[in-house]
Design an enzyme around this catalytic site. Sequence first.
Site, short mmCIF file in Angstrom:
data_model
loop_
_atom_site.label_atom_id
_atom_site.label_comp_id
_atom_site.label_asym_id
_atom_site.label_seq_id
_atom_site.Cartn_x
_atom_site.Cartn_y
_atom_site.Cartn_z
CD GLN A 133 -2.36 1.47 2.75
OE1 GLN A 133 -3.57 1.33 2.78
NE2 GLN A 133 -1.65 1.74 3.83
CE1 TYR A 141 4.60 -5.16 11.29
CE2 TYR A 141 3.41 -4.07 13.06
CZ TYR A 141 3.99 -4.03 11.80
OH TYR A 141 3.97 -2.86 11.08
CE LYS A 166 7.32 -2.69 10.67
NZ LYS A 166 7.94 -2.06 9.49
NE ARG A 223 -4.35 -1.01 6.13
CZ ARG A 223 -3.27 -1.28 6.87
NH1 ARG A 223 -2.18 -1.79 6.32
NH2 ARG A 223 -3.27 -0.98 8.16
CB THR A 280 4.43 0.32 13.48
OG1 THR A 280 3.09 0.09 13.92
CG2 THR A 280 5.31 -0.73 14.13
CD GLU A 310 0.59 -3.92 17.03
OE1 GLU A 310 -0.34 -3.15 16.68
OE2 GLU A 310 0.42 -4.96 17.69
P1 NAP Z 1 1.91 -3.92 3.03
O1 NAP Z 1 0.84 -3.41 2.12
O2 NAP Z 1 1.72 -5.21 3.75
O3 NAP Z 1 3.25 -4.02 2.14
C1 NAP Z 1 4.38 -4.74 2.57
C2 NAP Z 1 5.36 -4.84 1.41
O4 NAP Z 1 6.52 -5.55 1.85
C3 NAP Z 1 4.82 -5.61 0.19
O5 NAP Z 1 5.26 -4.98 -0.99
C4 NAP Z 1 5.50 -6.96 0.33
O6 NAP Z 1 5.64 -7.65 -0.88
C5 NAP Z 1 6.85 -6.52 0.85
N1 NAP Z 1 7.61 -7.61 1.44
C6 NAP Z 1 7.19 -8.55 2.31
N2 NAP Z 1 8.19 -9.41 2.60
C7 NAP Z 1 9.27 -9.00 1.88
C8 NAP Z 1 10.60 -9.47 1.74
N3 NAP Z 1 11.03 -10.54 2.43
N4 NAP Z 1 11.44 -8.79 0.93
C9 NAP Z 1 11.01 -7.72 0.23
N5 NAP Z 1 9.77 -7.23 0.31
C10 NAP Z 1 8.91 -7.86 1.13
O7 NAP Z 1 2.29 -2.82 4.13
P2 NAP Z 1 1.98 -1.24 4.15
O8 NAP Z 1 0.67 -1.03 4.80
O9 NAP Z 1 2.26 -0.67 2.82
O10 NAP Z 1 3.08 -0.74 5.17
C11 NAP Z 1 4.37 -0.35 4.73
C12 NAP Z 1 5.33 -0.45 5.91
O11 NAP Z 1 4.89 0.41 6.95
C13 NAP Z 1 5.44 -1.82 6.52
O12 NAP Z 1 6.78 -1.97 6.98
C14 NAP Z 1 4.51 -1.77 7.71
O13 NAP Z 1 4.89 -2.69 8.70
C15 NAP Z 1 4.69 -0.33 8.15
N6 NAP Z 1 3.56 0.30 8.81
C16 NAP Z 1 2.32 0.28 8.25
C17 NAP Z 1 1.28 0.93 8.87
C18 NAP Z 1 -0.11 0.95 8.27
O14 NAP Z 1 -1.06 1.26 9.00
N7 NAP Z 1 -0.26 0.66 6.98
C19 NAP Z 1 1.50 1.60 10.09
C20 NAP Z 1 2.78 1.63 10.61
C21 NAP Z 1 3.81 0.99 9.96
P3 NAP Z 1 4.65 -8.92 -1.17
O15 NAP Z 1 3.28 -8.35 -1.25
O16 NAP Z 1 5.17 -9.51 -2.42
O17 NAP Z 1 4.81 -9.83 0.01
O1 G4F Z 2 -6.52 -3.64 10.78
P1 G4F Z 2 -5.73 -4.38 11.78
O2 G4F Z 2 -5.35 -5.78 11.42
O3 G4F Z 2 -4.47 -3.48 12.09
P2 G4F Z 2 -3.42 -3.46 13.31
O4 G4F Z 2 -3.34 -4.76 13.99
O5 G4F Z 2 -3.72 -2.26 14.14
O6 G4F Z 2 -2.05 -3.25 12.52
C1 G4F Z 2 -1.93 -2.29 11.47
O7 G4F Z 2 -1.55 -1.06 12.02
C2 G4F Z 2 -0.23 -1.05 12.64
C3 G4F Z 2 -0.01 0.37 13.17
O8 G4F Z 2 -0.52 0.46 14.48
C4 G4F Z 2 0.79 -1.43 11.59
F1 G4F Z 2 2.03 -1.37 12.12
C5 G4F Z 2 0.50 -2.82 11.07
O9 G4F Z 2 1.44 -3.16 10.06
C6 G4F Z 2 -0.90 -2.83 10.47
O10 G4F Z 2 -0.91 -2.01 9.32
O11 G4F Z 2 -6.51 -4.45 13.16
C7 G4F Z 2 -7.00 -3.30 13.80
C8 G4F Z 2 -7.84 -3.69 14.99
C9 G4F Z 2 -7.18 -4.70 15.93
O12 G4F Z 2 -7.42 -4.32 17.26
C10 G4F Z 2 -7.92 -6.00 15.65
O13 G4F Z 2 -7.99 -6.91 16.75
O14 G4F Z 2 -9.03 -4.31 14.52
C11 G4F Z 2 -9.30 -5.45 15.32
N1 G4F Z 2 -10.14 -6.38 14.55
C12 G4F Z 2 -11.37 -6.79 14.92
N2 G4F Z 2 -11.85 -7.67 14.03
C13 G4F Z 2 -9.79 -7.01 13.43
C14 G4F Z 2 -10.87 -7.83 13.10
N3 G4F Z 2 -8.68 -6.95 12.67
C15 G4F Z 2 -8.63 -7.70 11.55
N4 G4F Z 2 -7.54 -7.62 10.76
N5 G4F Z 2 -9.66 -8.53 11.19
C16 G4F Z 2 -10.82 -8.63 11.92
O15 G4F Z 2 -11.72 -9.40 11.59
#
Ligand code: NAP
Ligand code: G4F
Length: 324
Positions: free
Chosen positions: A13, A150, A154, A185, A126, A128
């Site tokens: 994303q 996770y 991180k 997403r 993050t 998290e």
């Molecule tokens: P995402 O959609 O899950 O994207 C993760 C990316 O990492 C994908 O392109 C995936 O490729 C790649 N990847 C996984 N394993 C890999 C490997 N071994 N080598 C190279 N690439 C690899 O995550 P996102 O939401 O864009 O988040 C981006 C970053 O921000 C992540 O590090 C996440 O933990 C962090 N983050 C996200 C949030 C959030 O709310 N979105 C918040 C805080 C931090 P494939 O699809 O091919 O596996």
């Molecule tokens: O959408 P979630 O899976 O995100 P979560 O666990 O907060 O993690 C995301 O945000 C982090 C930043 O704080 C990133 F670092 C991480 O990579 C990722 O992008 O869950 C959000 C909340 C949780 O409390 C979970 O228990 O939603 C609750 N939830 C309730 N029902 C659910 C569900 N989550 C998921 N995925 N699926 C459910 O059915």
Amino acid sequence: MSKNALITGITGQDGAYLAQLLLNKGYRVYGLMPRRSTDTRWRLLELNIEKDISIIYGDVSDLSSVIRAVETSKADEFYNLAAQSFVGTSWDQPVLTAQVTGVAVTHCLEAIRLINPKIRFYQASTSEMFGLIQAERQSETTPFYPRSPYGVAKLYGHWMTVNYRESFQLHASSGILFNHESPLRGIEFVTRKVTDAVARIKQGKQKTLSLGNIDAKRDWGFAGDYVEAMWLMLQQDTADDYVVATGRTTTVREMCNIAFAHVGLKAEDYIRIDPKFYRPAEVDILLGDPTKANKKLHWKAQTSLEQLMAMMVDADMRRVSEGR
Ligand code: NAP
Ligand code: G4F
């Protein structure tokens, strides 16, 4: 002169939105992409930018891949977004999560240190990491208490980024980003699971939606706003750590209400609770304090949760009507 950027996680994303932002700014964008058996570039295709990116095949858990990517890209800026990023999976694959989400950060930092210490580095940290929160509003000075493999992985990556900045004077910044969502997403995350279900229910293709802990609270923003903060961090004279958040927290339940209401439905008529979606340890509440990013980066979240849910539901309504 235009700059070169290397993005790991380019197919994710944030990788897709960041690539778009950097291309619009005139960067040459290189993406490290692991080989998969099926095409993973759907987000780059949706943004219509796949032809503008130079792909380097490799995996962040393989140090030689990262070294080759840094050499090939001649990067000025390196954004490490790759991760096993789904919290739920991290209990099933804790060792892989440690390697990809944690140790691989050191691969990136080592590659920079060995090849060109002038490269500016962004680490995707993050909220998290705050886990069992130690302050009502979490800022850069709030102690960490991760609650998932996770979050632990991180935290390792975060401290290695800080350590390489302090040990080797690298321009290495850590963005402590709170949850950010978008139409791009992954479907396993709760917001997108909800907006996809809303579209399917509205179009008669699904009857109910099963969720876990709907009392959990998150500080949700729009990914398109958050990638701007990543870029801004690397434009500063000195590297630092920043919380990026909206400063508003909402329950999963209320987020569902907003999403269902967008198409004139009531969430309570469709939601079922299934314990299989509960986690071994939960992060009950996250609420970020983005004051430092507001003041130093002049960054502020631009998109409300209502606007975000509307954008996501509309995108899923289109996809479902096209049979996707
Ligand atoms: P995402 O959609 O899950 O994207 C993760 C990316 O990492 C994908 O392109 C995936 O490729 C790649 N990847 C996984 N394993 C890999 C490997 N071994 N080598 C190279 N690439 C690899 O995550 P996102 O939401 O864009 O988040 C981006 C970053 O921000 C992540 O590090 C996440 O933990 C962090 N983050 C996200 C949030 C959030 O709310 N979105 C918040 C805080 C931090 P494939 O699809 O091919 O596996
Ligand atoms: O959408 P979630 O899976 O995100 P979560 O666990 O907060 O993690 C995301 O945000 C982090 C930043 O704080 C990133 F670092 C991480 O990579 C990722 O992008 O869950 C959000 C909340 C949780 O409390 C979970 O228990 O939603 C609750 N939830 C309730 N029902 C659910 C569900 N989550 C998921 N995925 N699926 C459910 O059915």
